[in-house]
Scaffold this motif. Sequence first.
Motif, PDB file in Angstrom:
ATOM      1  N   UNK A   1      -3.990 -14.403  15.520  1.00  0.00           N
ATOM      2  CA  UNK A   1      -2.911 -15.317  15.127  1.00  0.00           C
ATOM      3  C   UNK A   1      -1.545 -14.769  15.540  1.00  0.00           C
ATOM      4  N   UNK A   2      -1.551 -13.633  16.259  1.00  0.00           N
ATOM      5  CA  UNK A   2      -0.317 -12.950  16.680  1.00  0.00           C
ATOM      6  C   UNK A   2       0.534 -12.523  15.476  1.00  0.00           C
ATOM      7  N   UNK A   3      -0.158 -12.226  14.380  1.00  0.00           N
ATOM      8  CA  UNK A   3       0.514 -11.649  13.205  1.00  0.00           C
ATOM      9  C   UNK A   3       0.289 -10.136  13.230  1.00  0.00           C
ATOM     10  N   UNK A   4       1.126  -9.410  12.482  1.00  0.00           N
ATOM     11  CA  UNK A   4       1.027  -7.941  12.517  1.00  0.00           C
ATOM     12  C   UNK A   4       0.413  -7.452  11.207  1.00  0.00           C
ATOM     13  N   UNK A   5      -0.839  -6.964  11.255  1.00  0.00           N
ATOM     14  CA  UNK A   5      -1.450  -6.489  10.004  1.00  0.00           C
ATOM     15  C   UNK A   5      -0.835  -5.160   9.544  1.00  0.00           C
ATOM     16  N   UNK A   6      -0.648  -5.032   8.228  1.00  0.00           N
ATOM     17  CA  UNK A   6      -0.176  -3.769   7.621  1.00  0.00           C
ATOM     18  C   UNK A   6      -1.233  -3.373   6.586  1.00  0.00           C
ATOM     19  N   UNK A   7      -2.242  -2.580   6.980  1.00  0.00           N
ATOM     20  CA  UNK A   7      -3.292  -2.221   6.015  1.00  0.00           C
ATOM     21  C   UNK A   7      -2.753  -1.240   4.975  1.00  0.00           C
ATOM     22  N   UNK A   8      -3.028  -1.518   3.676  1.00  0.00           N
ATOM     23  CA  UNK A   8      -2.591  -0.601   2.606  1.00  0.00           C
ATOM     24  C   UNK A   8      -3.730  -0.443   1.613  1.00  0.00           C
ATOM     25  N   UNK A   9      -3.543   0.499   0.643  1.00  0.00           N
ATOM     26  CA  UNK A   9      -4.578   0.713  -0.382  1.00  0.00           C
ATOM     27  C   UNK A   9      -4.492  -0.378  -1.442  1.00  0.00           C
ATOM     28  N   UNK A  10      -5.599  -0.546  -2.163  1.00  0.00           N
ATOM     29  CA  UNK A  10      -5.613  -1.515  -3.271  1.00  0.00           C
ATOM     30  C   UNK A  10      -4.864  -0.888  -4.449  1.00  0.00           C
ATOM     31  N   UNK A  11      -3.808  -1.541  -4.936  1.00  0.00           N
ATOM     32  CA  UNK A  11      -3.112  -0.977  -6.105  1.00  0.00           C
ATOM     33  C   UNK A  11      -3.916  -1.304  -7.369  1.00  0.00           C
ATOM     34  N   UNK A  12      -4.278  -0.281  -8.127  1.00  0.00           N
ATOM     35  CA  UNK A  12      -5.149  -0.530  -9.280  1.00  0.00           C
ATOM     36  C   UNK A  12      -4.336  -0.781 -10.541  1.00  0.00           C
ATOM     37  N   UNK A  13      -3.231  -0.045 -10.684  1.00  0.00           N
ATOM     38  CA  UNK A  13      -2.389  -0.240 -11.865  1.00  0.00           C
ATOM     39  C   UNK A  13      -0.959  -0.336 -11.389  1.00  0.00           C
ATOM     40  N   UNK A  14      -0.088  -0.682 -12.300  1.00  0.00           N
ATOM     41  CA  UNK A  14       1.332  -0.788 -11.925  1.00  0.00           C
ATOM     42  C   UNK A  14       1.922   0.575 -11.590  1.00  0.00           C
ATOM     43  N   UNK A  15       1.257   1.658 -12.083  1.00  0.00           N
ATOM     44  CA  UNK A  15       1.884   2.973 -11.933  1.00  0.00           C
ATOM     45  C   UNK A  15       1.105   3.868 -10.974  1.00  0.00           C
ATOM     46  N   UNK A  16       0.345   3.303 -10.048  1.00  0.00           N
ATOM     47  CA  UNK A  16      -0.408   4.137  -9.106  1.00  0.00           C
ATOM     48  C   UNK A  16       0.498   5.134  -8.410  1.00  0.00           C
ATOM     49  N   UNK A  17      -0.034   6.360  -8.186  1.00  0.00           N
ATOM     50  CA  UNK A  17       0.750   7.363  -7.469  1.00  0.00           C
ATOM     51  C   UNK A  17       1.112   6.829  -6.089  1.00  0.00           C
ATOM     52  N   UNK A  18       2.376   6.852  -5.761  1.00  0.00           N
ATOM     53  CA  UNK A  18       2.810   6.427  -4.431  1.00  0.00           C
ATOM     54  C   UNK A  18       2.868   4.932  -4.234  1.00  0.00           C
ATOM     55  N   UNK A  19       2.441   4.153  -5.236  1.00  0.00           N
ATOM     56  CA  UNK A  19       2.382   2.695  -5.072  1.00  0.00           C
ATOM     57  C   UNK A  19       3.776   2.108  -4.865  1.00  0.00           C
ATOM     58  N   UNK A  20       4.754   2.682  -5.561  1.00  0.00           N
ATOM     59  CA  UNK A  20       6.127   2.163  -5.451  1.00  0.00           C
ATOM     60  C   UNK A  20       6.635   2.301  -4.020  1.00  0.00           C
ATOM     61  N   UNK A  21       6.303   3.447  -3.398  1.00  0.00           N
ATOM     62  CA  UNK A  21       6.748   3.684  -2.017  1.00  0.00           C
ATOM     63  C   UNK A  21       6.094   2.683  -1.058  1.00  0.00           C
ATOM     64  N   UNK A  22       4.814   2.359  -1.307  1.00  0.00           N
ATOM     65  CA  UNK A  22       4.132   1.339  -0.488  1.00  0.00           C
ATOM     66  C   UNK A  22       4.896   0.025  -0.614  1.00  0.00           C
ATOM     67  N   UNK A  23       5.342  -0.256  -1.847  1.00  0.00           N
ATOM     68  CA  UNK A  23       6.124  -1.471  -2.091  1.00  0.00           C
ATOM     69  C   UNK A  23       7.395  -1.499  -1.256  1.00  0.00           C
ATOM     70  N   UNK A  24       8.081  -0.336  -1.175  1.00  0.00           N
ATOM     71  CA  UNK A  24       9.304  -0.270  -0.358  1.00  0.00           C
ATOM     72  C   UNK A  24       8.980  -0.573   1.105  1.00  0.00           C
ATOM     73  N   UNK A  25       7.833  -0.039   1.570  1.00  0.00           N
ATOM     74  CA  UNK A  25       7.432  -0.279   2.956  1.00  0.00           C
ATOM     75  C   UNK A  25       7.202  -1.783   3.173  1.00  0.00           C
ATOM     76  N   UNK A  26       6.466  -2.415   2.257  1.00  0.00           N
ATOM     77  CA  UNK A  26       6.193  -3.853   2.403  1.00  0.00           C
ATOM     78  C   UNK A  26       7.502  -4.641   2.393  1.00  0.00           C
ATOM     79  N   UNK A  27       8.419  -4.228   1.507  1.00  0.00           N
ATOM     80  CA  UNK A  27       9.715  -4.906   1.435  1.00  0.00           C
ATOM     81  C   UNK A  27      10.480  -4.764   2.724  1.00  0.00           C
ATOM     82  N   UNK A  28      10.494  -3.533   3.283  1.00  0.00           N
ATOM     83  CA  UNK A  28      11.275  -3.326   4.512  1.00  0.00           C
ATOM     84  C   UNK A  28      10.616  -4.025   5.698  1.00  0.00           C
TER      85      UNK A  28
END
Length: 1499
Positions: A349-376
């Motif tokens: 579909x000419x889209x760019x996949x960004x594979x990430x880990x499944x977030x299990x809880x709101x406080x997963x280690x490093x999950x917030x940083x993944x969020x920043x990446x998705x936002x940027x």
Amino acid sequence: MAERNSTGLLMMLEPSPAMAMSLPVEVREKLAELELELSEGDITQKGYEKKRAKLLAPYIPPIQGVEPSLQKENRIQMSQAAPPGSKHNKSRATNTRDERFRSDLHTEAVHAALAKYKERKMPMPSKRRSVLVQSSVEACTPPDNHPAPPDVTGLLEHSLHADRDRPPVASVKVVPRGYNHSSVMETADGVPVNSRVSSKIQQLLNTLKRPKRPSLREFFIDDFEELVDVQQPDPNQPKAEGNQMSPLAGEPLGVVTNWPPSLLASLQRWGITQPRSPCLTALDNAGKPVYTLTYGKLWTRSQKLAFTLLNKLSTRNEPLLLPGDRVALVFPNSDPVMFMVAFYGCLLAELIPVPIEVPLTRKDAGSQQIGFLLGSCGVTLALTTDACQKGLPKAQTGEVVTFKGWPRLLWFVTDGKHVVKPPKDWHPTIREANNEIAYIEYKTSKEGSTMGITVSHPAMLAHCHALTQACGYTEAETICNVLDFKRDAGLWHGVLTSVMTRMHVISIPYSLMKVNPLSWIHKVHTYKARVAVVKSRDMHWSLLAQRDQRDISLSSLRMLIVTDGANPWSISSCDAFLNVFQARGLRPEVICPCASSAEGMTVAIRRPPESGVPPPGKAVLSMSGLSHSVIRVDTEEKLSVLTVQDVGQVMPGALVCVVRVEGTPYLCQTDEVGEICVSSGSTGVAYYGLPGMTKNTFQTIPVRASGGPISGRPFTRTSLLGFVGPDNLVFIVGRMDGLMTVCGRRHNADDVVATALAVEPMKFVYRGRIAVFSVSVLHDERIVVVAEQRPDASEEGSFQWMSRVLQAIDSIHQVGVYCLALVPANTMPKAPLGGIHISETKQRFLEGALHPCNVLMCPHSCVTNLPKPRQKQPEVGPASMIVGNLVAGKRIAQACGRDVAQLEDNDQARKFLYMQDVLQWRAQATPDHPLFLVLNAKGTVSSTASCLQLQKRAERVAMALIEKGRLNPGDHVALVYPPGIDLIATFYGCLYAGCVPVTVRPPHPQNLATTLPTVKMIVEVSKSVCILTTQAIMKLLKSKEAAAAVDVKSWPMVLDTDDLPRTKRLQIYKPPTPEMLAYLDFSVSTMGILAGVKMSHAATSALCRSIKLQCELYPSRQIAICLDPYCGLGFALWCLSSVYSGHQSILVPPLELDSNVSLWLSAVSQYKVRITFCSYSVMEMCTKGLGTQTETLRLRNINLSCVRTCMVVAEERPRITLTQSFSKIFKDLGLSPRAVSTTFGCRVNMAVCLQGTSGPDPTTVYLDMRALRHERVRMVERGSPHSLSLMESGKILPGVKVVIANTETKGPLGDSHLGEVWVSSPHNATGYYTVYGEDALHADHFNTKLSFGDTQTVWARTGYLGFLRRTELTDASGERHDALYVVGSLDETLELRGMRYHPIDIETSVIRSHKSITECAVFTWTNLLVVVVELSGSEQEALDLVPLVTNVVLEDHYLIVGVVVVVDPGVIPINSRGEKQRMHLRDGFLADQLDPIYVAYNM
């Protein structure tokens, strides 16, 4: 690194190999499962041993003559010879070591290193034992009659107060009752050891006395200039001697005629021509194949998804996604099929996949940083599976919650029912590989930030091409992939290259590996796989689980790709794996380690044997050389060596070079370690959205020594550290992520982990759960080791293990560990697929959120860059000082208040020299004028006194003293009353009878044990012949409870004044001279010294007159006083000032604020008071208690706009933070920000400064704290680093003269120079009143002269350091205003490293370091700095504070904390003025009376 440390594996104690062979298969399998459970922390050590003993019991023969209960334990420990040099003969397993991190060589090296250390007894930290009754140490300081403690640090030239030529016996020390001198046991060094604490401190001192490694040249010389790095490299350190290296090229990429123009073209080709060919087999947790995806299915399902994404998702009739948009792929590790379909669907579909880990809880280690990446990346859509979507946490609306730091996402489920079949005429566009982004792979940096690495279509294609050529992949080969398929080698081999060459991938999920670590070997055997892609961890797990699996054959493998072969410690896993499985068909040449990184993708890989490459290599390198980035091949006998294997040859089509790690990327020499850089078409292209970092990493131009570039093409930094060895083989010795640069030497976190693991940790910590990282403290990196402690590990055992680890690391790596912390089991943040999340662990450590259960800090041994201790320079003589000041145009620091003689004072009171005469005159002139109003907690008036009423009550008291007490003029009388009119009346009654009153705070009924001895002591020391008090207190003094604290029979005569009869006319006593003693003023200083001073009649009336003039007090005025009335200015304002000036005093006893915090402010508002006085403790109570209630107070009509001056009565440096907070909070109630100011008084003069009603506002200056330590004043701008704000202590009172004198030479100092504040005034006290009457000793304090300049004036020494500064403001007289700044008490200063510290500065830093620290106090003991902190949070936070406190004191003050004591709130004793009683605290600590939560002794 996170993955590398992941295994959580233990070295197990096994039955002998012969016996293991004879165990039934099912028992062996159960044992393997048990071991895995233990290694993952799913079972405790105790549970493991119990179950294991049960399984093995039937197969272990009973031992003759041994009790069966003991046999049970012995069964588990079939003894084998311990390695030579091992302290404890621990039995060791033959084949189940954690070979990942462990080699015999390294373990034995560690044991040999430990053997060199004798068992040195280190003081164990103390944890709470709540048996001790907590006692407030209000006024008990043991006598200092033992010799001075030894100076162990070698840093102090002088003892604590050497510069002070005050005599040590300045006044009476308070001694607790029953203090037994014989109970003080002294060590050989003369340090009194009368408690557990003292002996531990002695142990600590002994550890610090050992000769240190020669310290490095100081990093900086701490002078006025900014800190300068002057570290000189060690001249003997190894240096690189080889030639400059040449870039190394891989073989050219082969030209293949039918090579597809893009990866999608390849997918289309196989999907159409080979639709039934298997592409991917997914397994369930039992290892059974669940689904096999064929190339045909992959092609059609990807098309469906692509069509749905582009055409069926819309918002407001606009398509949701456009080509080039980024899409998150959130798939569990157990579902490779859905991930593969989604990945290729996005590409189509000419889209760019960004594979990430499944977030299990709101406080997963490093999950917030993944969020920043998705936002940027601007991601708005996440693709996932139905099962995964159901498992995500939901909001109340039923939608997936927005995770912390994440953008708002739409979640789309890619399962069959949600995707639409495209119409016949719709075809995805298959282009040639252009320069567009193909996908984004995430990477977590050392600091914990997550970056997205963009990979273009050409790079993806080139990388597949290079891997196919290097690994010799052919069509329809079967490959077994044990790795995470979303990123790194798992993605490159198992999702991309496999489709390029039409291979069949068997994907082994992490969850299956946890249940059955042998599953991947079974699958290789079952599917006759030709290639397996694993990590050394997977090889190790299978070693733990394997038990004579005869039916397994690995002969089909032609390549076993070890993707973390770049981990130096993978060699032992490879060797051990080969040893065991060679018998099952595994050929040695099949093992192919490779090196890769997210930026450079695959950099080098050992080729399969058929490609005719040179044999693999092994290097034994000196760790000491590596720490200097130099390669020195070492013999294997040496203790500290690192054995590494090669990672093969450079990838086809790539050019590789090694450059210096820091600074300009110069090419390394051939025997130098540097960062591997690669230039090829198959690396990442950029960090998404980070152009600056992209330029540094992906567009590096390496240069030769001459400065010329080595090639026209840019290189990518791979973050791998290594070198090129013989036969052009690439060797990797570490990663930039794990690099710690300490004192200019580089250490690898993995190497330190390996050393820790070699110290037989299995009893104490989980093997795979150790994090090593560095934190920056005081201009250098410091190594921190954090491990998970087993629940059944003993406190002492863990502590011993920790100290052995420190010794081992020190010996093997020649580097000190700054902090070693053990945390409870399963509390360290984990990475998604096992392993420890290092950056998150570091973050928690720095924030104080790690909650360790054991901490060992070693700042003494590893902080070698402290500034040099200050050498005392010979003092400049006083004459030279004056001349110097004159030459520099500086005036001498001398100032005075207004001249009393010139001030017109029409008041009649001037005519009277004695206070009793003033009261008599007022009773006649204005009998009904109200002088005093006392308020109770409800805010109502509890008692009042007019001039006449006060006179009458005083006369009755005088008659009682003369008739009942038979007292003579000059006798001393103790007044023991609560704050109120009685206290004032009895004071004047004593004056009427010619007796000398001594005001004493009554004992606290609930705390007689500590408050009554102080009362007794003041009564005895003041030689009081009579006690006046109320009936209630009189009963208390003679009660049974009192008898337990003091000898009640030894009280002098006690008279109660509750019901005195009316008296006949009294003849008032007239003193023969105004210089006679009027009253005694006793108070306990913050140093725990009880000092009584003598106030003459002349000084008393002069004090009242100065206050009257400064505050413009007249009979029509009202002032509110919320102070304790027992000593100092509080007593003068409460008892004397109103009688002298005639104004009305509204008296608010501070104790009433306990039950009604707003009492004082309500009174000020109700009576519209213009002038009010309070103490710091009152101000603090209002700030804390009413801070959130200003709105409620306003509704109660409390208005403070009437207040012109609110003065804090203090004998310390102004607490500017508190006064500013108070002003800010009550600004809403109309309080003027200019109203709040402070006063300054001391023992020699009750009131030196007092803001008063006229004159300029108090000024604030900012000083450099570093200069202050050197006893210099250096002004800086507000907000400068190391700045300290200092507020003027009020205006100098009329009649008072102040000079700043040098403490040593007694010469006058210049303007803005730091020295002791000397004061001359008519209201100076006349001297100390002591039991010994040795007044000559103390004459110096009250009766001293300057050694130069004005040598005639008699001065009193205040004992406070400060300076005078002429400001631009003008006084009421029109002169320029001289401001006095008080820095702190000279007695309280700490002399450390030749510098003078004020405790309050260190305490302020400490309180700032963590939100749960409510109060702090510091003191020194045997030249160790002891920091006591009050913890308001839960007790599990106690150990978090130890490293934070140590860090902040090092950073801000360049001091090493010796002991950190964590206590409950309210343990630090505070006197009535709100000052900390640090010496009482010290005594309580040494006598073991604090009941601390935790005591840490820093090594």
